[in-house]
Design a protein around this motif. Structure first.
Motif, mmCIF file in Angstrom:
data_model
loop_
_atom_site.group_PDB
_atom_site.id
_atom_site.type_symbol
_atom_site.label_atom_id
_atom_site.label_comp_id
_atom_site.label_asym_id
_atom_site.label_seq_id
_atom_site.Cartn_x
_atom_site.Cartn_y
_atom_site.Cartn_z
ATOM 1 N N GLN A 1 -52.352 -45.316 25.045
ATOM 2 C CA GLN A 1 -52.169 -46.975 24.967
ATOM 3 C C GLN A 1 -53.487 -47.301 24.102
ATOM 4 O O GLN A 1 -53.894 -48.087 23.644
ATOM 5 C CB GLN A 1 -52.313 -47.453 26.264
ATOM 6 C CG GLN A 1 -51.367 -47.298 27.385
ATOM 7 C CD GLN A 1 -51.707 -47.472 28.462
ATOM 8 O OE1 GLN A 1 -52.520 -47.812 29.799
ATOM 9 N NE2 GLN A 1 -50.051 -48.277 29.682
ATOM 10 N N LYS A 2 -54.887 -46.095 24.370
ATOM 11 C CA LYS A 2 -55.860 -46.979 23.433
ATOM 12 C C LYS A 2 -55.360 -47.126 22.222
ATOM 13 O O LYS A 2 -56.351 -47.660 21.084
ATOM 14 C CB LYS A 2 -56.714 -45.152 23.907
ATOM 15 C CG LYS A 2 -57.272 -45.933 24.900
ATOM 16 C CD LYS A 2 -58.607 -44.690 25.134
ATOM 17 C CE LYS A 2 -59.481 -44.773 26.930
ATOM 18 N NZ LYS A 2 -60.370 -43.427 26.888
ATOM 19 N N GLU B 1 -52.470 -42.519 29.418
ATOM 20 C CA GLU B 1 -53.782 -43.878 28.940
ATOM 21 C C GLU B 1 -54.334 -44.086 26.946
ATOM 22 O O GLU B 1 -54.239 -44.432 26.976
ATOM 23 C CB GLU B 1 -55.145 -43.624 29.499
ATOM 24 C CG GLU B 1 -55.391 -42.028 29.917
ATOM 25 C CD GLU B 1 -54.396 -41.182 30.322
ATOM 26 O OE1 GLU B 1 -55.519 -39.912 30.622
ATOM 27 O OE2 GLU B 1 -54.000 -41.605 31.093
#
Length: 155
Positions: free
Chosen positions: A111-112, A108
């Motif tokens: 992805q950010k 995550e």
């Protein structure tokens, strides 16, 4: 005692360049070891009247390379401080400097940061990506840099 601004920035530059420095160390070693491979490996009379082989001279050149030793010392200090760091500090280091040594950032988090340039991000932006307070971000970043400075004897 506080680090000088130039020292802090120098350490940050070394962190940014960690992977490139590791590659440069390998190339420098290979250049030194492979230098003179074209000729025969034999013995020659040295300046002091003793016999030295080309292999011995290459080994001495490798051991005495000041640049190589300093590069190794700096990368070793970065790796040691990184290895002792907590998960939260590693996340900050990865977002700020792009450094991950034997560690994978969480999916995550990757992805950010995927379509963003870390050089265009402010400390506030990085803190938001990490879901920490901006002061916490600065504390982890500064602590990491100071840990490296301490290992190197620059602090």
């Amino acid at each position: 005692m506080k680090l000088k601004r130039a020292t802090f920035r120098h350490i940050e530059a070394e962190i940014y360049a960690y992977n490139d420095t590791i590659k440069a160390i390998e190339e420098l070693r290979a250049d030194i070891i492979l230098a003179g491979r074209q000729g025969e490996l034999g013995a020659a009379v040295g300046g002091g009247g003793y016999i030295t082989s080309k292999v011995e001279r290459r080994a001495t050149k490798l051991a005495d390379s000041l640049l190589l030793r300093e590069m190794e010392r700096i990368t070793k200090a970065i790796a040691e401080v990184y290895a002792k760091s907590k998960e939260e500090v590693r996340r900050v280091v990865w977002v700020k400097y792009g450094l991950a040594i034997d560690w994978q950032p969480p999916q995550e988090l990757a992805q950010k940061l995927q379509n963003r340039n870390r050089f265009d991000l402010t400390a506030r932006d990085m803190a938001e990506i990490l879901a920490v307070d901006e002061s916490t971000f600065h504390r982890y970043r500064t602590g990491f840099v100071y840990g490296i400075a301490e290992k190197l004897g620059w602090y």
